[in-house]
Scaffold this active site. Sequence first.
Site, PDB file in Angstrom:
ATOM      1  N   VAL A  61      48.526  24.683  36.052  1.00  0.00           N
ATOM      2  CA  VAL A  61      49.546  25.234  36.938  1.00  0.00           C
ATOM      3  C   VAL A  61      48.985  26.164  38.009  1.00  0.00           C
ATOM      4  O   VAL A  61      49.648  26.421  39.024  1.00  0.00           O
ATOM      5  CB  VAL A  61      50.617  25.981  36.102  1.00  0.00           C
ATOM      6  N   TYR A  62      47.768  26.655  37.844  1.00  0.00           N
ATOM      7  CA  TYR A  62      47.208  27.580  38.834  1.00  0.00           C
ATOM      8  C   TYR A  62      47.046  26.868  40.181  1.00  0.00           C
ATOM      9  O   TYR A  62      46.342  25.861  40.292  1.00  0.00           O
ATOM     10  CB  TYR A  62      45.852  28.118  38.381  1.00  0.00           C
ATOM     11  N   SER A  63      47.701  27.430  41.177  1.00  0.00           N
ATOM     12  CA  SER A  63      47.679  26.871  42.533  1.00  0.00           C
ATOM     13  C   SER A  63      48.027  25.385  42.531  1.00  0.00           C
ATOM     14  O   SER A  63      47.426  24.580  43.250  1.00  0.00           O
ATOM     15  CB  SER A  63      46.319  27.111  43.207  1.00  0.00           C
ATOM     16  N   GLU A  64      48.981  25.035  41.670  1.00  0.00           N
ATOM     17  CA  GLU A  64      49.494  23.658  41.603  1.00  0.00           C
ATOM     18  C   GLU A  64      48.376  22.625  41.394  1.00  0.00           C
ATOM     19  O   GLU A  64      48.393  21.534  41.981  1.00  0.00           O
ATOM     20  CB  GLU A  64      50.290  23.309  42.872  1.00  0.00           C
TER      21      GLU A  64
END
Length: 352
Positions: A61-64
């Site tokens: 999920v980090y920075s999509e």
Amino acid sequence: MRYNNLGNTGLIVSEICLGAMTFGESNGRFANVANLKQDEATALVKQAIDGGVNFIDTANVYSEGNSEIQVGGALKKLGVARPDIVVATKAYARMGAGSTRAGNSRKHLLDEIDASLKRMQLDHVDLYQVHGWDTQTPVEETMRALDDIARSGRARYIGVSNWAAWHVSKGQGIARAQGTQTIASIQSYYSLAGRDLEREIVPMMAGEGVGLMVWSPLAGGLLSGKYQREGKGIKGEGRIAAGGPRASIDLDKTFKIIDAMTGMAKAHNTAVASVALAWVLQRPFVSTVIIGAKRPAQLKENLAASDLVLAPEEIAQLDALSELAPEYPGWMFPDQWERRGKASPRRPLPLK
């Protein structure tokens, strides 16, 4: 740099882990903390490895997903031998609009491990973690899915993040009953400004053989020393305003801790952040501390904590200033144990 076993496993990790939440361009929830370019992320990975770090933690999920892309790109650009680096990632968070695009279901975890490996250009991760507790998926299903991921070779170990103590104990019990992979580690918030996990999670870790990966050891930057009482921006923005580490912090108590650390930092000719990190690093139950950075100077300051050894009296002072308030049922235990008394030495059974 010192190295520790991750829980009861044979996996040896550096006591400082490079967190990749700042990696990758983001237009979403991580826009305030991320947006590093690939060359900037690569430089930080090199700096960390040169400093003795062998552990990198990211999440789908980090920075999509762009954080994972940059982690893989950095390792490839630097030519890091795969056996020499420990790579961890996580899944649980929503990755799309569909009803199956979030949680710890078998479908979501199997889909996401493949997507993560593709983004990082790897054939396996060393640690695959579920990023939260899913109330809509049976724990049996989650533990079986994690075991299948490990047995398939796509992960070497499994872990959890942001679980309560009873969640982990339940998961471990199910894994042992099923004969599947047990939980190697838990990733939890812990700092001088927030020692809540000492109530239940720390005792659980000792009993269940689980290692601790600390996130936000500087309490969202509050313990870095750059904030003053009533200073501008003290309430923070982004994830902090949305319920991050600072949401439940006692600021008056925390600034007394910062005052003490400021004096210690001057005595050791180091940064306040290094003192805060050193205190966490010297806790006996900590396997590794995750640090994030956007600038080389910031990473250098954080890595310096590995060389700082606080004196016993400094540890005692910070312990006292940050001590948890008594909470039920914990405040009952000392009196109960004292009233029970110590057992007398057992007499040997008579020989027949």
